[in-house]
Design a protein around this motif. Structure first.
Motif, PDB file in Angstrom:
ATOM      1  N   GLY A   7      34.494  30.655  31.485  1.00 56.90           N
ATOM      2  CA  GLY A   7      35.138  31.952  31.302  1.00 56.90           C
ATOM      3  C   GLY A   7      34.170  33.072  31.627  1.00 56.90           C
ATOM      4  O   GLY A   7      34.109  34.091  30.932  1.00 56.90           O
ATOM      5  N   ALA A   8      33.436  32.909  32.724  1.00 65.03           N
ATOM      6  CA  ALA A   8      32.331  33.828  33.039  1.00 65.03           C
ATOM      7  C   ALA A   8      32.763  35.059  33.800  1.00 65.03           C
ATOM      8  O   ALA A   8      31.921  35.911  34.107  1.00 65.03           O
ATOM      9  CB  ALA A   8      31.270  33.077  33.856  1.00 65.03           C
ATOM     10  N   SER A   9      34.055  35.184  34.123  1.00 72.13           N
ATOM     11  CA  SER A   9      34.471  36.287  34.997  1.00 72.13           C
ATOM     12  C   SER A   9      35.216  37.400  34.287  1.00 72.13           C
ATOM     13  O   SER A   9      35.643  38.370  34.916  1.00 72.13           O
ATOM     14  CB  SER A   9      35.358  35.734  36.124  1.00 72.13           C
ATOM     15  N   GLY A  10      35.396  37.301  32.969  1.00 72.58           N
ATOM     16  CA  GLY A  10      36.143  38.299  32.227  1.00 72.58           C
ATOM     17  C   GLY A  10      35.277  39.357  31.585  1.00 72.58           C
ATOM     18  O   GLY A  10      34.108  39.547  31.946  1.00 72.58           O
ATOM     19  N   ASN A  11      35.830  40.042  30.606  1.00 78.73           N
ATOM     20  CA  ASN A  11      35.168  41.158  29.929  1.00 78.73           C
ATOM     21  C   ASN A  11      33.819  40.740  29.349  1.00 78.73           C
ATOM     22  O   ASN A  11      32.767  41.283  29.705  1.00 78.73           O
ATOM     23  CB  ASN A  11      36.105  41.679  28.829  1.00 78.73           C
ATOM     24  N   VAL A  12      33.838  39.754  28.462  1.00 79.92           N
ATOM     25  CA  VAL A  12      32.596  39.300  27.834  1.00 79.92           C
ATOM     26  C   VAL A  12      31.740  38.521  28.825  1.00 79.92           C
ATOM     27  O   VAL A  12      30.517  38.689  28.878  1.00 79.92           O
ATOM     28  CB  VAL A  12      32.905  38.444  26.596  1.00 79.92           C
ATOM     29  N   GLY A  13      32.383  37.671  29.636  1.00 81.94           N
ATOM     30  CA  GLY A  13      31.627  36.858  30.586  1.00 81.94           C
ATOM     31  C   GLY A  13      30.816  37.684  31.547  1.00 81.94           C
ATOM     32  O   GLY A  13      29.648  37.374  31.831  1.00 81.94           O
ATOM     33  N   ALA A 326      40.270  55.965  34.332  1.00 78.72           N
ATOM     34  CA  ALA A 326      39.806  55.823  35.720  1.00 78.72           C
ATOM     35  C   ALA A 326      40.206  54.493  36.338  1.00 78.72           C
ATOM     36  O   ALA A 326      39.871  54.239  37.499  1.00 78.72           O
ATOM     37  CB  ALA A 326      38.292  55.987  35.778  1.00 78.72           C
ATOM     38  N   GLN A 327      40.903  53.637  35.562  1.00 74.02           N
ATOM     39  CA  GLN A 327      41.234  52.289  36.023  1.00 74.02           C
ATOM     40  C   GLN A 327      39.978  51.557  36.498  1.00 74.02           C
ATOM     41  O   GLN A 327      39.964  50.908  37.549  1.00 74.02           O
ATOM     42  CB  GLN A 327      42.287  52.325  37.129  1.00 74.02           C
ATOM     43  N   SER A 328      38.929  51.647  35.692  1.00 71.16           N
ATOM     44  CA  SER A 328      37.659  51.008  36.035  1.00 71.16           C
ATOM     45  C   SER A 328      37.822  49.497  36.061  1.00 71.16           C
ATOM     46  O   SER A 328      38.580  48.910  35.280  1.00 71.16           O
ATOM     47  CB  SER A 328      36.585  51.402  35.020  1.00 71.16           C
ATOM     48  N   ARG A 329      37.069  48.850  36.938  1.00 70.84           N
ATOM     49  CA  ARG A 329      37.226  47.426  37.153  1.00 70.84           C
ATOM     50  C   ARG A 329      35.988  46.855  37.827  1.00 70.84           C
ATOM     51  O   ARG A 329      35.076  47.588  38.197  1.00 70.84           O
ATOM     52  CB  ARG A 329      38.429  47.175  38.050  1.00 70.84           C
ATOM     53  N   THR A 330      35.988  45.544  37.975  1.00 74.62           N
ATOM     54  CA  THR A 330      34.976  44.865  38.774  1.00 74.62           C
ATOM     55  C   THR A 330      35.709  44.039  39.831  1.00 74.62           C
ATOM     56  O   THR A 330      36.932  44.043  39.906  1.00 74.62           O
ATOM     57  CB  THR A 330      34.078  43.950  37.921  1.00 74.62           C
ATOM     58  N   ALA A 331      34.944  43.286  40.615  1.00 74.15           N
ATOM     59  CA  ALA A 331      35.537  42.498  41.693  1.00 74.15           C
ATOM     60  C   ALA A 331      36.073  41.155  41.218  1.00 74.15           C
ATOM     61  O   ALA A 331      36.712  40.445  41.995  1.00 74.15           O
ATOM     62  CB  ALA A 331      34.504  42.269  42.799  1.00 74.15           C
ATOM     63  N   SER A 332      35.842  40.771  39.959  1.00 77.74           N
ATOM     64  CA  SER A 332      36.343  39.486  39.500  1.00 77.74           C
ATOM     65  C   SER A 332      37.844  39.580  39.242  1.00 77.74           C
ATOM     66  O   SER A 332      38.344  40.629  38.818  1.00 77.74           O
ATOM     67  CB  SER A 332      35.618  39.045  38.223  1.00 77.74           C
ATOM     68  N   PRO A 333      38.603  38.504  39.469  1.00 83.79           N
ATOM     69  CA  PRO A 333      40.063  38.570  39.311  1.00 83.79           C
ATOM     70  C   PRO A 333      40.548  39.072  37.956  1.00 83.79           C
ATOM     71  O   PRO A 333      41.424  39.938  37.920  1.00 83.79           O
ATOM     72  CB  PRO A 333      40.501  37.124  39.583  1.00 83.79           C
ATOM     73  N   PRO A 334      40.019  38.597  36.803  1.00 83.47           N
ATOM     74  CA  PRO A 334      40.548  39.100  35.538  1.00 83.47           C
ATOM     75  C   PRO A 334      40.324  40.597  35.335  1.00 83.47           C
ATOM     76  O   PRO A 334      41.101  41.244  34.645  1.00 83.47           O
ATOM     77  CB  PRO A 334      39.781  38.288  34.486  1.00 83.47           C
ATOM     78  N   MET A 335      39.282  41.142  35.926  1.00 87.80           N
ATOM     79  CA  MET A 335      38.956  42.551  35.728  1.00 87.80           C
ATOM     80  C   MET A 335      39.334  43.409  36.925  1.00 87.80           C
ATOM     81  O   MET A 335      38.960  44.573  37.002  1.00 87.80           O
ATOM     82  CB  MET A 335      37.467  42.688  35.410  1.00 87.80           C
ATOM     83  N   SER A 336      40.104  42.831  37.843  1.00 89.93           N
ATOM     84  CA  SER A 336      40.506  43.573  39.023  1.00 89.93           C
ATOM     85  C   SER A 336      41.782  44.345  38.754  1.00 89.93           C
ATOM     86  O   SER A 336      42.420  44.207  37.708  1.00 89.93           O
ATOM     87  CB  SER A 336      40.724  42.621  40.207  1.00 89.93           C
TER      88      SER A 336
END
Length: 349
Positions: A7-13, A326-336
């Motif tokens: 679960g390394a791609s989410g908020n905590v991960g 701002a709809q902030s996000r990262t490039a990982s799918p859960p945070m996209s």
């Protein structure tokens, strides 16, 4: 040191990856159902990625191979949506956790750090913080809480039958960071929420109830607690939360709003009706959890892990609001920002 983060791609991960990259001589392996794309940038680049849906049959066999040679496995994966399909959530959250534990034992990994939460606790006080000794039997009206408590009960049995396994349970409050704005909006607010109004740093109306008292912690502070547990020799459960406790009155004062008293039955009814109408994505169980989860003392984490939060709870909430606007996000799918990802890895509560 070889560390596998499930679960390394989410908020905590994502925050845990950022924190672990600061440690010398560490090899990080990431496991997720949907992997970050090539060239996703920090903190995802440089991680060895494996795709695995832990809720599917055969996941334990697949994970055993991934875990081979690991010094620590960190289990963060938890599915929040689709909340209208409890079978799918239970399959991933409880069945998937069983698969992770089975793979840890088969691969003879010496340590497992598990992402529990305040949601595992039985209903408790809102005026006095409880220690890790408070019963971890959950809030019956919340499926999230029931599943957390079920996994903790399973881990109790694992500790008794496998005393050689160093098992750590992290129990944070709500976990916020700016980059989680899009993820949290999608999982907890839905597309109709007027989140862009938060760009002015104002929250016009704040529902108030004497039991709406909650604790939050910044994702980077949670990640630091995880890193200390991973790199050290700690065992057992650790509460992780920052001050001050967030009350409706405190939130209204800092965000220039007005408090509106709302009885608990009205909160439950409003959540139920809007959830059934699919106007927002969370059921009344989250109201039950908010009203009943106890306040926690982080004294053990401070004493045994040497952990101290660097961000206070109001600042963490302010950062989340900015990220929502701002709809902030990262490039990982859960945070996209993509609407094609309705459910993700990671544990926002």
């Amino acid at each position: 040191m070889r560390i596998v983060v499930v679960g390394a791609s989410g908020n905590v991960g994502s925050a845990v990856l950022r924190r672990l990259r600061r440690e010398p001589d560490v090899e990080i392996v990431g496991v997720a159902r949907r992997l970050p794309p090539p060239g996703a940038g920090e903190p995802y680049d440089g991680v060895r990625w494996h795709s695995c849906d832990i809720g599917l049959a055969g996941a334990a066999d697949e994970l055993t191979g991934v875990f081979a040679g690991a010094d620590v496995v960190v289990h963060l994966a938890w599915q929040i949506q689709p909340s209208h399909d409890q079978h799918v959530l239970h399959r991933t959250n409880v069945g998937g956790s069983r698969a992770v534990v089975d793979a840890v034992l088969r691969a003879r990994v010496p340590a497992l750090v598990y992402a529990s939460s305040v949601g595992t606790y039985a209903p408790g006080p809102k005026d006095v913080p409880v220690s890790e000794r408070w019963p971890a039997t959950g809030v019956s009206g919340s499926s999230y809480s029931r599943d957390k408590a079920t996994v903790e009960e399973m881990l109790d049995g694992i500790e008794r039958s496998h005393p050689e396994l160093r098992l750590v349970r992290m129990r944070p409050g709500l976990i916020f960071q700016r980059e989680a704005g899009t993820e949290i909006s999608r999982y907890f607010l839905g597309p109709l929420a007027p989140v862009r109004l938060l760009r002015f740093g104002r929250l016009p109306l704040v529902p108030t109830n004497r039991r709406l008292r909650m604790q939050v912690v910044h994702a980077d502070d949670v990640a630091d607690a995880y890193a200390r547990a991973i790199m050290g020799d700690a065992r057992g459960a650790f509460n992780v939360a920052s001050d001050p406790v967030l009350t409706p009155e405190l939130v209204a004062r800092h965000f220039h709003g007005w408090t509106v008293p709302v009885a608990a039955p009205v909160l439950r009814a409003a959540a139920t009706l809007t959830w059934w109408a699919r106007l927002q994505p969370v059921d009344a169980g989250w109201i039950e959890l908010a009203l009943n989860a106890p306040l926690m003392s982080s004294e053990r984490a401070e004493t045994e892990l040497g952990w101290r939060p660097s961000v206070d709870s109001v600042t963490a909430l302010r950062e989340l609001f900015a990220g929502l606007a701002a709809q902030s996000r990262t490039a990982s799918p859960p945070m996209s920002i993509s609407p094609t990802f309705p459910a993700g890895e990671g544990n926002p509560y």
